[in-house]
Scaffold this motif. Structure first.
Motif, short mmCIF file in Angstrom:
data_model
loop_
_atom_site.label_atom_id
_atom_site.label_comp_id
_atom_site.label_asym_id
_atom_site.label_seq_id
_atom_site.Cartn_x
_atom_site.Cartn_y
_atom_site.Cartn_z
N PHE A 1 0.83 -1.21 0.00
CA PHE A 1 0.00 0.00 0.00
C PHE A 1 0.86 1.26 0.00
O PHE A 1 0.58 2.22 -0.71
CB PHE A 1 -0.93 -0.01 1.22
N ALA A 2 1.91 1.25 0.82
CA ALA A 2 2.78 2.43 0.91
C ALA A 2 3.45 2.74 -0.43
O ALA A 2 3.58 3.91 -0.81
CB ALA A 2 3.83 2.22 2.00
N TYR A 3 3.85 1.69 -1.13
CA TYR A 3 4.52 1.88 -2.43
C TYR A 3 3.57 2.54 -3.43
O TYR A 3 3.93 3.49 -4.11
CB TYR A 3 4.99 0.52 -2.95
N LEU A 4 2.34 2.02 -3.51
CA LEU A 4 1.36 2.58 -4.44
C LEU A 4 0.93 3.99 -4.02
O LEU A 4 0.69 4.85 -4.87
CB LEU A 4 0.14 1.66 -4.51
N ALA A 5 0.85 4.21 -2.70
CA ALA A 5 0.49 5.54 -2.22
C ALA A 5 1.58 6.55 -2.58
O ALA A 5 1.29 7.69 -2.97
CB ALA A 5 0.28 5.50 -0.71
N ASP A 6 2.83 6.13 -2.47
CA ASP A 6 3.95 7.00 -2.85
C ASP A 6 3.88 7.34 -4.33
O ASP A 6 4.03 8.51 -4.73
CB ASP A 6 5.26 6.29 -2.52
N LEU A 7 3.63 6.34 -5.16
CA LEU A 7 3.54 6.56 -6.60
C LEU A 7 2.37 7.47 -6.95
O LEU A 7 2.49 8.38 -7.79
CB LEU A 7 3.39 5.21 -7.31
N ALA A 8 1.23 7.25 -6.29
CA ALA A 8 0.06 8.09 -6.54
C ALA A 8 0.30 9.54 -6.11
O ALA A 8 -0.11 10.48 -6.80
CB ALA A 8 -1.16 7.52 -5.80
N LEU A 9 0.98 9.71 -4.99
CA LEU A 9 1.29 11.06 -4.52
C LEU A 9 2.21 11.79 -5.49
O LEU A 9 2.01 12.97 -5.80
CB LEU A 9 1.93 10.99 -3.14
N TYR A 49 4.46 4.02 -14.41
CA TYR A 49 4.06 2.69 -13.94
C TYR A 49 4.83 2.40 -12.66
O TYR A 49 5.26 3.31 -11.96
CB TYR A 49 4.30 1.65 -15.03
N MET A 50 5.03 1.15 -12.35
CA MET A 50 5.50 0.77 -11.03
C MET A 50 6.96 1.14 -10.75
O MET A 50 7.35 1.29 -9.60
CB MET A 50 5.33 -0.74 -10.84
N ASP A 51 7.77 1.26 -11.80
CA ASP A 51 9.18 1.54 -11.57
C ASP A 51 9.76 2.31 -12.75
O ASP A 51 9.08 2.53 -13.76
CB ASP A 51 9.96 0.25 -11.31
N MET A 52 11.01 2.70 -12.62
CA MET A 52 11.67 3.51 -13.63
C MET A 52 11.78 2.77 -14.97
O MET A 52 11.57 3.36 -16.04
CB MET A 52 13.06 3.91 -13.14
N GLY A 53 12.10 1.49 -14.93
CA GLY A 53 12.26 0.73 -16.17
C GLY A 53 10.99 0.65 -16.98
O GLY A 53 10.98 0.92 -18.19
N ASN A 54 9.88 0.28 -16.33
CA ASN A 54 8.60 0.20 -17.03
C ASN A 54 8.14 1.57 -17.51
O ASN A 54 7.57 1.71 -18.59
CB ASN A 54 7.54 -0.42 -16.12
N LEU A 169 9.24 10.39 -16.26
CA LEU A 169 10.45 9.84 -15.63
C LEU A 169 10.79 10.60 -14.35
O LEU A 169 11.29 10.01 -13.39
CB LEU A 169 11.62 9.90 -16.61
N VAL A 170 10.50 11.90 -14.35
CA VAL A 170 10.74 12.69 -13.14
C VAL A 170 9.84 12.21 -12.00
O VAL A 170 10.25 12.19 -10.83
CB VAL A 170 10.51 14.19 -13.42
N VAL A 171 8.62 11.81 -12.34
CA VAL A 171 7.68 11.36 -11.31
C VAL A 171 8.23 10.17 -10.53
O VAL A 171 8.11 10.10 -9.30
CB VAL A 171 6.32 10.99 -11.96
N VAL A 172 8.83 9.21 -11.23
CA VAL A 172 9.34 8.02 -10.55
C VAL A 172 10.80 8.18 -10.14
O VAL A 172 11.40 7.26 -9.59
CB VAL A 172 9.20 6.77 -11.45
N TRP A 177 10.28 13.22 -0.94
CA TRP A 177 9.68 12.28 0.02
C TRP A 177 10.00 10.82 -0.31
O TRP A 177 9.37 9.91 0.20
CB TRP A 177 8.17 12.46 0.05
N GLY A 178 10.99 10.59 -1.16
CA GLY A 178 11.32 9.20 -1.46
C GLY A 178 12.44 9.08 -2.47
O GLY A 178 12.87 10.05 -3.07
N TYR A 179 12.91 7.86 -2.63
CA TYR A 179 13.99 7.57 -3.56
C TYR A 179 13.41 7.21 -4.92
O TYR A 179 12.20 7.19 -5.13
CB TYR A 179 14.85 6.43 -3.02
N THR A 180 14.29 6.90 -5.86
CA THR A 180 13.85 6.51 -7.19
C THR A 180 13.13 5.17 -7.14
O THR A 180 13.62 4.21 -6.53
CB THR A 180 15.06 6.41 -8.14
N LEU A 181 11.98 5.11 -7.79
CA LEU A 181 11.21 3.86 -7.83
C LEU A 181 11.77 3.01 -8.97
O LEU A 181 11.48 3.23 -10.13
CB LEU A 181 9.73 4.16 -8.06
N THR A 182 12.58 2.03 -8.62
CA THR A 182 13.21 1.17 -9.61
C THR A 182 12.84 -0.28 -9.35
O THR A 182 12.46 -0.67 -8.24
CB THR A 182 14.74 1.30 -9.58
#
Length: 216
Positions: A1-9, A49-54, A169-172, A177-182
């Motif tokens: 949940f925290a991961y998706l909340a971070d991405l949504a934010l 999407y979920m991470d930088m690569g995707n 790409l900047v979003v992820v 409030w967080g590191y790179t989503l990879t």
């Protein structure tokens, strides 16, 4: 949940910042150069999407799917700068545009191109070709690399797509409030979780065989 909340934010903050170009008078000029921030947000939504690569992969699909019909419309309007506004319907120019439209669609439907590329390419080409085939068309198009019109119906969306891909790409990427989503970071988190669970399992086994937690 925290991961998706971070991405949504992250996505919400970026979309909110782009929305300021419609609310703040000093920023409204950004939408007068041929592209709009609302389309940039659309590209971000289709890219993140979920991470930088995707995200990078989807952003490339969006850019590639917009670039190809833009180059094709350069070809069309380069050969026929006035479209069919002078030649009219069923003229050689009209048939030239019609055959180009059929060939472009057939190529993208027959070839094994990614769905994202196909979706953007076919949708934009349908719009470009309908404008070309319409003898009453008033939409502006660039006629080649020596006549780039930012306010044109092809170049403007392409520039907006580039902005959207970069901002996606900047979003992820790294944020306050967080590191790179990879994918690597996600894998590391899963590895830590599995290691913790395995440690708990070993502890339970030791407790059992040391007779401190026997069940039989």
């Amino acid at each position: 949940f925290a991961y998706l909340a971070d991405l949504a934010l992250r996505g919400s903050v970026m979309s909110g910042l782009l929305a300021l170009t419609y609310w703040v008078d000093a920023l409204k000029v950004v939408n007068t150069f041929g592209w709009s921030m609302q389309y940039v947000v659309v590209i971000i939504v289709f890219s993140v999407y979920m991470d930088m690569g995707n995200t990078a992969c989807l952003a490339w699909y969006n850019f590639y799917g917009t670039l190809l019909p833009t180059l094709n419309v350069f070809f069309l309007w380069g050969w026929c700068p006035h479209g069919t506004t002078q030649a009219g319907v069923f003229s050689p120019t009209w048939w030239f545009g019609f055959v180009d439209f059929i060939a472009f669609n057939f190529a993208f439907l027959a070839l094994n191109v990614p769905v994202g590329v196909r979706m953007f390419a076919l949708s934009w080409q349908a719009y470009f070709s309908m404008a070309f085939l319409n003898p009453h068309n008033t939409t502006k198009f660039s006629t080649g690399f020596d006549d780039i019109i930012l306010q044109g119906a092809a170049v403007g969306p392409l520039v907006g797509t580039i902005f959207g891909c970069v901002l996606g790409l900047v979003v992820v990427g790294p944020s306050p409030w967080g590191y790179t989503l990879t994918g690597l970071g996600h894998a590391q988190e899963q590895a830590i979780k599995l290691t913790w669970e395995e440690g708990k399992l070993w502890k339970a086994m030791v407790d059992y065989f040391c007779k401190s937690d026997q069940t039989v």
